[in-house]
Write a protein that holds these residues in place. Structure first.
Motif, PDB file in Angstrom:
ATOM      1  N   ARG A  81       1.240  25.710   3.624  1.00 51.74           N
ATOM      2  CA  ARG A  81       0.303  25.310   4.664  1.00 51.74           C
ATOM      3  C   ARG A  81       0.654  23.877   5.069  1.00 51.74           C
ATOM      4  O   ARG A  81       0.881  23.028   4.215  1.00 51.74           O
ATOM      5  CB  ARG A  81      -1.120  25.361   4.125  1.00 51.74           C
ATOM      6  CG  ARG A  81      -2.158  24.962   5.159  1.00 51.74           C
ATOM      7  CD  ARG A  81      -3.538  25.030   4.599  1.00 51.74           C
ATOM      8  NE  ARG A  81      -3.827  26.436   4.298  1.00 51.74           N
ATOM      9  CZ  ARG A  81      -4.968  26.868   3.801  1.00 51.74           C
ATOM     10  NH1 ARG A  81      -5.923  26.022   3.516  1.00 51.74           N
ATOM     11  NH2 ARG A  81      -5.156  28.146   3.563  1.00 51.74           N
ATOM     12  N   ILE A 119       4.023  22.437  16.951  1.00 51.20           N
ATOM     13  CA  ILE A 119       5.208  23.302  16.893  1.00 51.20           C
ATOM     14  C   ILE A 119       6.016  23.010  15.630  1.00 51.20           C
ATOM     15  O   ILE A 119       6.447  23.934  14.927  1.00 51.20           O
ATOM     16  CB  ILE A 119       6.065  23.127  18.163  1.00 51.20           C
ATOM     17  CG1 ILE A 119       5.294  23.602  19.390  1.00 51.20           C
ATOM     18  CG2 ILE A 119       7.394  23.868  18.037  1.00 51.20           C
ATOM     19  CD1 ILE A 119       5.880  23.153  20.704  1.00 51.20           C
ATOM     20  N   SER A 161       5.911  25.413   8.233  1.00 50.56           N
ATOM     21  CA  SER A 161       5.175  26.413   7.471  1.00 50.56           C
ATOM     22  C   SER A 161       5.982  27.707   7.341  1.00 50.56           C
ATOM     23  O   SER A 161       6.046  28.313   6.264  1.00 50.56           O
ATOM     24  CB  SER A 161       3.832  26.688   8.137  1.00 50.56           C
ATOM     25  OG  SER A 161       3.111  27.656   7.408  1.00 50.56           O
ATOM     26  N   ALA A 162       6.604  28.117   8.436  1.00 51.28           N
ATOM     27  CA  ALA A 162       7.398  29.349   8.405  1.00 51.28           C
ATOM     28  C   ALA A 162       8.594  29.209   7.467  1.00 51.28           C
ATOM     29  O   ALA A 162       8.918  30.137   6.731  1.00 51.28           O
ATOM     30  CB  ALA A 162       7.866  29.704   9.815  1.00 51.28           C
ATOM     31  N   ILE A 208       4.334  24.516  12.651  1.00 50.27           N
ATOM     32  CA  ILE A 208       4.527  25.971  12.595  1.00 50.27           C
ATOM     33  C   ILE A 208       5.902  26.293  12.006  1.00 50.27           C
ATOM     34  O   ILE A 208       6.033  27.145  11.130  1.00 50.27           O
ATOM     35  CB  ILE A 208       4.346  26.598  13.993  1.00 50.27           C
ATOM     36  CG1 ILE A 208       2.876  26.500  14.416  1.00 50.27           C
ATOM     37  CG2 ILE A 208       4.833  28.042  14.010  1.00 50.27           C
ATOM     38  CD1 ILE A 208       2.622  26.843  15.865  1.00 50.27           C
ATOM     39  N   TYR A 209       6.932  25.590  12.469  1.00 45.59           N
ATOM     40  CA  TYR A 209       8.263  25.791  11.905  1.00 45.59           C
ATOM     41  C   TYR A 209       8.284  25.439  10.424  1.00 45.59           C
ATOM     42  O   TYR A 209       8.836  26.188   9.603  1.00 45.59           O
ATOM     43  CB  TYR A 209       9.298  24.944  12.652  1.00 45.59           C
ATOM     44  CG  TYR A 209       9.865  25.603  13.876  1.00 45.59           C
ATOM     45  CD1 TYR A 209      11.045  26.340  13.802  1.00 45.59           C
ATOM     46  CD2 TYR A 209       9.238  25.494  15.110  1.00 45.59           C
ATOM     47  CE1 TYR A 209      11.583  26.941  14.931  1.00 45.59           C
ATOM     48  CE2 TYR A 209       9.770  26.087  16.238  1.00 45.59           C
ATOM     49  CZ  TYR A 209      10.938  26.813  16.137  1.00 45.59           C
ATOM     50  OH  TYR A 209      11.459  27.416  17.257  1.00 45.59           O
TER      51      TYR A 209
END
Length: 103
Positions: free
Chosen positions: A79, A67, A73-74, A70-71
């Motif tokens: 990457r 998680i 990267s966003a 993902i944060y």
């Protein structure tokens, strides 16, 4: 948060895999809404009865690491690979790192 119940889902098996989906779908609890409340209840029930929680600490850590990646990267557009979020990364300590890059 995210309390989806049985009636919110519809599962359609690929041809020839009907029995696999039926057995997998019926393996989980029925009549229990998903979400944080259900997860916390399962952990607290296990601890109250002296049993091991349904998820181990290493499994939990891997999930939180995913998680956080993902944060990261966003927010950064980069990457993020497993193991890259070390204690010197702001995303190691906070899901929003140093804060969202947008206003």
């Amino acid at each position: 948060m995210y309390g989806y119940a049985d009636h919110n889902w519809r599962v359609t098996a690929a041809p020839g895999h009907e029995s696999s989906v039926t057995s997998a779908w019926s393996a989980g609890p029925s009549g229990v809404a998903s979400g944080h409340k259900a997860q916390f209840a399962a952990v607290l029930d296990a601890l109250s009865s002296g049993e091991a929680p349904p998820v181990t600490l290493p499994e939990t850590r891997r999930t939180v690491e995913l998680i956080a990646a993902i944060y990261a990267s966003a927010f950064t557009g980069d990457r993020v690979r497993r193991g890259e979020l070390t204690p010197d990364s702001p995303f190691y300590h906070r899901m929003d790192g140093t804060g969202a890059p947008w206003n």
